[in-house]
Design a protein around this motif. Structure first.
Motif, mmCIF file in Angstrom:
data_model
loop_
_atom_site.group_PDB
_atom_site.id
_atom_site.type_symbol
_atom_site.label_atom_id
_atom_site.label_comp_id
_atom_site.label_asym_id
_atom_site.label_seq_id
_atom_site.Cartn_x
_atom_site.Cartn_y
_atom_site.Cartn_z
ATOM 1 N N THR A 71 0.837 -1.209 0.000
ATOM 2 C CA THR A 71 0.000 0.000 0.000
ATOM 3 C C THR A 71 0.869 1.255 0.000
ATOM 4 O O THR A 71 0.604 2.217 -0.726
ATOM 5 N N PHE A 72 1.909 1.242 0.825
ATOM 6 C CA PHE A 72 2.829 2.383 0.885
ATOM 7 C C PHE A 72 3.504 2.631 -0.468
ATOM 8 O O PHE A 72 3.629 3.758 -0.937
ATOM 9 N N THR A 73 3.924 1.530 -1.096
ATOM 10 C CA THR A 73 4.575 1.642 -2.407
ATOM 11 C C THR A 73 3.614 2.215 -3.446
ATOM 12 O O THR A 73 3.988 3.053 -4.277
ATOM 13 N N LEU A 74 2.339 1.785 -3.380
ATOM 14 C CA LEU A 74 1.337 2.259 -4.324
ATOM 15 C C LEU A 74 1.093 3.760 -4.148
ATOM 16 O O LEU A 74 1.042 4.518 -5.121
ATOM 17 N N VAL A 75 0.951 4.202 -2.882
ATOM 18 C CA VAL A 75 0.729 5.631 -2.608
ATOM 19 C C VAL A 75 1.919 6.456 -3.073
ATOM 20 O O VAL A 75 1.776 7.517 -3.682
ATOM 21 N N LEU A 76 3.121 5.957 -2.766
ATOM 22 C CA LEU A 76 4.346 6.666 -3.179
ATOM 23 C C LEU A 76 4.425 6.775 -4.698
ATOM 24 O O LEU A 76 4.785 7.829 -5.246
ATOM 25 N N SER A 77 4.054 5.713 -5.383
ATOM 26 C CA SER A 77 4.076 5.720 -6.852
ATOM 27 C C SER A 77 3.078 6.725 -7.413
ATOM 28 O O SER A 77 3.363 7.449 -8.369
ATOM 29 N N MET A 78 1.890 6.788 -6.787
ATOM 30 C CA MET A 78 0.877 7.736 -7.251
ATOM 31 C C MET A 78 1.326 9.180 -7.039
ATOM 32 O O MET A 78 1.132 10.044 -7.898
ATOM 33 N N LEU A 79 1.934 9.444 -5.873
ATOM 34 C CA LEU A 79 2.447 10.791 -5.608
ATOM 35 C C LEU A 79 3.537 11.172 -6.603
ATOM 36 O O LEU A 79 3.607 12.305 -7.077
ATOM 37 N N PHE A 80 4.380 10.181 -6.923
ATOM 38 C CA PHE A 80 5.449 10.433 -7.889
ATOM 39 C C PHE A 80 4.869 10.772 -9.261
ATOM 40 O O PHE A 80 5.305 11.710 -9.928
ATOM 41 N N MET A 81 3.842 10.009 -9.672
ATOM 42 C CA MET A 81 3.212 10.249 -10.971
ATOM 43 C C MET A 81 2.508 11.605 -10.999
ATOM 44 O O MET A 81 2.569 12.340 -11.994
ATOM 45 N N LEU A 82 1.832 11.970 -9.900
ATOM 46 C CA LEU A 82 1.176 13.278 -9.822
ATOM 47 C C LEU A 82 2.190 14.404 -9.914
ATOM 48 O O LEU A 82 1.937 15.436 -10.545
ATOM 49 N N THR A 83 3.338 14.221 -9.279
ATOM 50 C CA THR A 83 4.400 15.232 -9.354
ATOM 51 C C THR A 83 4.885 15.414 -10.781
ATOM 52 O O THR A 83 5.091 16.540 -11.253
ATOM 53 N N ILE A 84 5.064 14.282 -11.489
ATOM 54 C CA ILE A 84 5.514 14.343 -12.890
ATOM 55 C C ILE A 84 4.496 15.080 -13.744
ATOM 56 O O ILE A 84 4.825 15.956 -14.566
ATOM 57 N N VAL A 85 3.197 14.768 -13.561
ATOM 58 C CA VAL A 85 2.135 15.428 -14.334
ATOM 59 C C VAL A 85 2.097 16.916 -14.044
ATOM 60 O O VAL A 85 1.957 17.746 -14.952
ATOM 61 N N LEU A 86 2.221 17.277 -12.740
ATOM 62 C CA LEU A 86 2.204 18.686 -12.350
ATOM 63 C C LEU A 86 3.355 19.446 -12.990
ATOM 64 O O LEU A 86 3.184 20.557 -13.507
ATOM 65 N N LEU A 87 4.542 18.853 -12.984
ATOM 66 C CA LEU A 87 5.709 19.496 -13.595
ATOM 67 C C LEU A 87 5.505 19.677 -15.096
ATOM 68 O O LEU A 87 5.906 20.697 -15.675
ATOM 69 N N MET A 88 4.879 18.695 -15.743
ATOM 70 C CA MET A 88 4.610 18.799 -17.179
ATOM 71 C C MET A 88 3.625 19.930 -17.464
ATOM 72 O O MET A 88 3.795 20.704 -18.410
ATOM 73 N N LEU A 89 2.575 20.051 -16.621
ATOM 74 C CA LEU A 89 1.593 21.128 -16.806
ATOM 75 C C LEU A 89 2.221 22.490 -16.600
ATOM 76 O O LEU A 89 1.922 23.451 -17.317
#
Length: 287
Positions: free
Chosen positions: A16-34
């Motif tokens: 669960t921790f790994t999944l949350v961390l992965s989602m936060l990482f992906m959201l960060t990447i999307v935010l930086l792209m925007l």
């Protein structure tokens, strides 16, 4: 058995921790792209615009999407070498011209000239326009224009006076004069005026030319000769055109004063003339 259950529970928590961390990482990447694409922007403080003024959001949007930079093709034209004079075509956008006019309109007063003995402003028949001074670096738009002036002239922003916005109605003019000073009083702050940038904020139907009566050149060689008023044909003249800027130097490259920089504003015959002047000094001009 208990140990096995504990191991499975631990693995589930870690998953669960790994999944949350992965989602936060992906959201960060999307935010930086925007952010990189300019689709999204982080809120920042801006002292130039009142937070509750709805018009400020329109101005910010105009600046964000480059409307103030929509100036068309820019190029520099040599007008004369004596005096050194150059036209920067499309120096300002239409929106910037209108912004300067709207900013100045409520504060216009009769134009004055500088008294060479006292340094104080005084009324004179040689100058019949109205005008007002904007503060140097007054807001973001003014700062952008002043930075553009510095880039064009290679004279630091700190060497310039505040922009003066001028309005000439029919019949109003400015007789031939020098922008440099012949007294010590007016050169205490910043030293001698070395150059002038005259920005045209409007077209003029007839008249209103900037004329150099002492220019050492063929005054009739300009392509707009047949469009000039009688006053304009008394010297080397430049017709006002919205967005264009005329740079001329009051000093030669050897730092001596240039008498051929004598210039004036011809009377407006039809229409209105709006312009903005920036005087630049040898040294820092304290405001």
């Amino acid at each position: 058995m208990v140990k096995l259950r504990h191991s499975r529970l631990h693995a589930k928590k870690w998953s669960t921790f790994t999944l949350v961390l992965s989602m936060l990482f992906m959201l960060t990447i999307v935010l930086l792209m925007l952010l990189a694409m300019g689709i999204f922007s982080l809120p920042v403080g801006n002292d130039d615009y009142p937070p509750n003024d709805l018009s400020s959001y329109r101005r910010q949007a105009i600046e964000k999407y480059g409307m103030f930079e929509d100036r068309g093709e820019q190029w520099t034209e040599i007008v004369s070498w004596e005096p050194r004079a150059f036209i920067y075509h499309n120096f300002l956008s239409k929106a910037e011209c209108e912004y300067l006019i709207d900013l100045a309109k409520p504060h216009m007063v009769k134009s004055t000239v500088v008294d060479s003995k006292t340094g104080q402003s005084k009324d004179s028949r040689v100058r019949t326009s109205s005008g007002m001074f904007l503060r140097r670096e007054q807001d973001k738009i003014i700062r952008n224009i002043e930075k553009r002036i510095a880039d064009f002239t290679f004279i630091p922003v700190e060497h310039g006076e505040g922009i003066q916005v001028l309005h000439y109605e029919v019949g109003q003019k400015y007789d031939a004069h020098y922008d440099y000073f012949l007294d010590e009083f007016n050169t205490k702050n910043g030293g001698q005026r070395m150059a002038t940038l005259l920005m045209y904020l409007s077209d003029v139907e007839e008249g209103g030319e900037t004329v150099f009566p002492a220019a050492r050149t063929n005054i009739s060689s300009v392509p707009w000769w047949n469009e000039l008023s009688e006053c304009g044909k008394q010297g080397l003249s430049v017709k006002p055109k919205m967005g264009n800027a005329l740079l001329f130097w009051s000093m030669r490259p050897d730092a001596t004063l240039d008498p051929s920089s004598l210039h004036g504003g011809c009377p407006v015959i039809r229409g209105n003339k709006w312009s903005a002047t920036k005087w630049m000094h040898l040294h820092e001009y304290k405001v």
